[in-house]
Design an enzyme around this catalytic site. Sequence first.
Site, PDB file in Angstrom:
ATOM      1  N   CYS A   1      -4.323 -16.140  46.864  1.00  0.00           N
ATOM      2  CA  CYS A   1      -5.091 -15.506  45.806  1.00  0.00           C
ATOM      3  C   CYS A   1      -6.534 -15.380  46.297  1.00  0.00           C
ATOM      4  CB  CYS A   1      -5.007 -16.279  44.491  1.00  0.00           C
ATOM      5  SG  CYS A   1      -6.152 -17.671  44.320  1.00  0.00           S
TER       6      CYS A   1
ATOM      7  N   ILE B   1     -18.239   1.485  45.600  1.00  0.00           N
ATOM      8  CA  ILE B   1     -16.845   1.598  45.987  1.00  0.00           C
ATOM      9  C   ILE B   1     -16.087   2.362  44.904  1.00  0.00           C
ATOM     10  CG2 ILE B   1     -14.714   0.291  46.418  1.00  0.00           C
ATOM     11  CD1 ILE B   1     -16.482  -1.923  47.628  1.00  0.00           C
TER      12      ILE B   1
ATOM     13  N   GLY C   1     -19.025   1.613  40.705  1.00  0.00           N
ATOM     14  CA  GLY C   1     -20.257   1.737  41.481  1.00  0.00           C
ATOM     15  C   GLY C   1     -19.998   2.380  42.827  1.00  0.00           C
TER      16      GLY C   1
ATOM     17  N   CYS D   1      -5.057 -24.836  46.497  1.00  0.00           N
ATOM     18  CA  CYS D   1      -5.974 -24.006  45.710  1.00  0.00           C
ATOM     19  C   CYS D   1      -5.842 -24.390  44.237  1.00  0.00           C
ATOM     20  CB  CYS D   1      -5.626 -22.529  45.910  1.00  0.00           C
ATOM     21  SG  CYS D   1      -6.514 -21.422  44.817  1.00  0.00           S
TER      22      CYS D   1
ATOM     23  N   ASN E   1     -28.755   4.426  42.786  1.00  0.00           N
ATOM     24  CA  ASN E   1     -27.303   4.577  42.970  1.00  0.00           C
ATOM     25  C   ASN E   1     -26.957   5.932  43.589  1.00  0.00           C
ATOM     26  OD1 ASN E   1     -26.716   3.252  39.646  1.00  0.00           O
ATOM     27  ND2 ASN E   1     -26.946   2.142  41.560  1.00  0.00           N
TER      28      ASN E   1
ATOM     29  N   CYS F   1     -38.673 -29.067  46.835  1.00  0.00           N
ATOM     30  CA  CYS F   1     -39.952 -29.365  47.485  1.00  0.00           C
ATOM     31  C   CYS F   1     -40.319 -28.310  48.527  1.00  0.00           C
ATOM     32  CB  CYS F   1     -39.950 -30.771  48.091  1.00  0.00           C
ATOM     33  SG  CYS F   1     -38.791 -30.920  49.441  1.00  0.00           S
TER      34      CYS F   1
END
Lengths: 323, 641
Positions: free
Chosen positions: B153, B23, B21, B432, B51, B168
Site C-alpha cells: 500500500c 498532474i 492540478g 505496515c 498554475n 535553538c
Amino acid sequence: MDGEVLTEQETALYDRQIRVWGVDTQRRLSKAHILVCGMKGTVAEFCKNIVLAGVSSLTLVDDRVATEEAISANFLIPPDENAYGGKTLAELCCDSLKDFNPMVRVSVEKGDVSSFGGDFFDKYDVVVASCCSLATKKSINEKCRKLSKHIAFYTVDCRDSCGEIFVDLQHHRYSKKKLDENIECQLQYPSIEEAISVPWRALPRKVTKLYFAMRVMERFEEVEKRNPGDVSSADLPGILKLKKELCEANSLNESHVPDKLLERLVMCTREFPPVCAIIGGILGQEVIKAISGKGEPLKNFFFFDAMDGKGIIEDISSPDSGS
Amino acid sequence: MASQQQFSALKGKKVLMVGAGGIGCELLKTLALSGFQDIHIIDMDTIEVSNLNRQFLFRQSHVGQSKAKVAREAVLKFRPHIKITPYHANVKDPDFNVDFFKQFNVVLNGLDNLDARRHVNRLCLAAEVPLVESGTTGFLGQVTVHVKGRTECYECQPKPAPKTYPVCTITSTPSKFVHCIVWAKDLLFAKLFGDKNQENDLNVHSSDVASSSEKAEYVFERRKDEDIDQYGRRIYDHVFGYNIEVALSNEETWKNRTRPKPIYSSDVLPNGLVQQNGNLDKNCATDDLSSVSAMASLGMKNPQDIWSLMENSRIFLEAFKLFFMKREKEIGNLTFDKDDQLAVEFVTAAANIRASSFDIPLKSLFEAKGIAGNIVHAVATTNAIIAGLIVTEAIKVLQSDTKNYRMTYCLEHPTRKMLLMPVEPFEANKSCYVCSETPLKLEINTRRAKLRDFVEKIVKAKLGMYFPLIMHGSALLYEVGDDLDEDMVANYAANLEKVLSELPSPITSGITVTVEDMKQELTCNINIKHREEFDEEKEPDGMLLSGWTRASSVEKDDNKPIGNGGSTSNASVEVEKNDEIRTVPSGKKRKVREVPMAAAQDFSNAADGTRNHNELEVIVDEDDFLMLGQDPGINKKKRLQ
C-alpha cells in the site's frame, strides 16, 4: 541576452518553471522560434508543452483536412466537423494553441513542407517533422544542415503504443552540472540519413527491437509509396517478407525483429493517447534542453513502448565517423 | 494494446481522480482521449496565475474559479459526450467515505501533499479499490500501483517526513538561509501579525531571566501615540540589534562560531530616508489589498535582484508600515501565505537582515519566496509524461492485467539508457500498520503527557487520522464526530486535559490503546511503554512512536544547544517539505549486481538528501525489467504472480 529582465507578467506566469530551469533558460526560450510539420496527437502534445514553456513563436505546417483518424488523439481539435469550415489541421490546432499562452505567437504556414527551401527553415531554431515520409524527413534534415545556423532537428512518430524520437543537433555545445560545477561539453550528431544507414550488424547487440521494427515499417511505406502510417493488416505478409530480406541483407538474426511487434505496428496505426503524452513530453524536454544549452541532450533516438513501459535512449551512429 | 479489447475494458468503468492540478489537468485530458467515459474529479483548489504555465486547461480568465469545474468544461470541449463529475471539495470531507469510494473501479491520485495521499490510500484499502499514485518534482516523477492483497500500500514504505529544525538553531544560531526564513516567517511574522495567543519562541534567549522575558512580551506592542515609523524602527532595533546583543552576551555559544553583528536601523538608514523615498501613493490607486506592495512603493521591480542590507531594511520598514496602514484589520489573524506579496516582501527582508547579522549569503525575493512557501518545482512536460504512465497503469488495472503492473520512475538523467524506468511492484510490508494492522509501540511519559498531547502529536500528526476514536479495553476515552451529545463532548474535552495515567481508565505502561478512524476504517493498536526522560532536541515531541515507518528527518544540528534556557514550547519549528515526489524505497542490505547511481541520486536529491541512496537490482535479461532492492528482513523480493 544579459541585462534583459523578464517582465513582471512573465515572472508571475513562469514562476514554477523558472524554479526548475532558471531565468537564463527562460530568456532563451522567449527568443526561440519553433517549426512543426504534421499535426497529430504526439505533435499536439509537444506543441502544448512548448507553448506553455514560453517560446517566442510556434509555426505549424499541415494542410490536411481533419479526419476522424487524424484527430483521434488530438485534444486541440473539437470533434464537431461543422465547426471546421474548411480549415486545415494546422489552422484548427493554431486556434486552440493561441489560447494556451498569450505571450507566444502561434501561426500557420501553408504549403507542402517538402517543397520549402533553405531560406524557409533559416527562420527557425528548432524543426520537428512528423507524419511525413522518410524522404521528406531526410530532405528537411539536409536543408537544415546546409544552413550556417545550427538548427535542432527532430522527427517524432507514434504507432500503436510505441513511439520514436530522432534527434539531430549537428555539433552541439552544452553545459552540465557535475558536483556543483558547470562543465562544458559537446556532442556530434549524425543526420537521419547517416544514422539509419549504419549497418545493423554494426550496432550494439542490445539495441531495442523497436528500432528495427520502425525501420522495417518506414522502408515498407517507402517502397510501396504509401502515405505515412497508411498500412493495414492486409500488408502484414508483405511487411514480414521485407523484414526477412532486411535481416538477411544486414546479417541480423530475425529474432531481433519479432513478428508480434510488427503485427502490433501494422494492426493499429492509430496513436495511443498515453504514449502521445509521454513522447510529446520527452520531446518537449529535449527541445527545451537544446535551446537552453543546459543539460545533456539525448543522442540520438528515444523509444517508448507501453507494453514493457521502458523509455530507452539509443545512440545509433557510426563509430568510425566520430559521430 | 490500443485495441478494441482495451477500449472494451474501459466500457462502463468509473474512475475517480483526486487532484485537478499539474498532474490532474494532464491526466483528465489523457483519460478523455483514451476513451474513459465516466470520470469523477475532486479538487478543493481554485486557479492561480502561477498554475497557468502547466495546468493547460486553465486560462487567465479562470483565475479564482474551481479547478475541478473548469477542468471539466475544458475537456468537454474536445470530448463532449463523456461524463465528468466535478467536486470542488476537500477529499478529506466525510462525504467522501468508504461507500463513495466503493463505486469506482480505480482511483487515480494527482495530489501535492502527504496527508491527502495517506487518507486516500486508507479509503482505497477499506473500499478495496485499486489506487494508482503519482508525483512529480521538476524533471523527476513516479507512478505506482497499489492493489490490496497484491501489492504494497502507499504507506508500506517510509516517507520523507517534514523537515524540522531545532528551536535553538532558529532562535540563536542560524547557519543557513533557510534558518533565517523560518525565523522570519514562523517567529517574527507570526509574532507581529499572527495570533497573539500562539506560543512563540521569538524572544527566547539562553540567558533570559524571568524579568526580561516578561518585559519582552510588551516590546512588540505598539505604544500609545507611537508613530508608525517609530514603531517599525523600534521593532527593527529590538530584533536585529538588541536581541543579537543579548545573544552575544552568552560567550559559551560563540566559542566555536562566528559572532553575529547587531544591526540597528540608524546605522543602515539615516533618519528620514524611509519617508523620503517611500511612496505610498503608488499603492493608493487600487483597493485590492492583495496587491499592496513595499517593492512597488519603493519603485523596486525585479524579484530576481538580491537587495543590499539597506534595501532590505527599507523594504522591511515599508512592508511593516503598509501592514498597519493598509491591512490593519487582518493583523492578529494573519498566517504566512506565499501568494501574499506583502508578507513575502516582509519575510524576505527580515530573513536577509538576519542573514547579514550572521554572515549568511543573502537571497532574492524570488528565491526566498520559494523557500518560505515550499514551492514545488513544476513543469508541464513531466506532468504530461506521468499522466500518460498513470493511464497505462489504470488500463492494466481495469483489464486485471495484474502481472504487468509496474511502478515507473521518470528520471532526469538516463540510467542504463533509460529515462523511463519500470519496476515490478512490491509485496505488502507485513509490518505496515495501515494495511497489516501490526501494533505500534509508543514510549511516553504517562505521568506527564496529557491525552491532548497524544491526540495532537501521535494520532493526528503521525497516524494521519481525522476522526479518531480512542479506546482502552471497552472504555471510550475520546472521539470526534458530529453526532455526539453534550455530555460526551464535555467528558472528552475534560479527558483531553488529563494526564494519561489519571484518565478514567488510566493509560499506563504495558497496556494497549486502540485508536480508530471511523471514516478511514483504520484501526491501530498501540502498546504503551512509560519512559521518564526524552531528549529535547532529538525527540522534540517528548514521545517516541516505533514500528511506524515514516522516516524521521530532524535536521542534524551541528550546533550544540545553548544552556538550558530552552524554549517556551518543546515543539521544533516545522517546515513542510514538498511531497510531490516519493523516493525510491531504500533498503539496508542489498544484493546489487549493478548500481545505477544516477537514478538513486536523482531521487535522493529530490528528497533533499534525507534518504539513503537507493540501489537497484537489475535483471539484465532483455525483456525483463528492473527491480528495486528492499530490506530483505522486512520483505523478500518476490514476483507477484
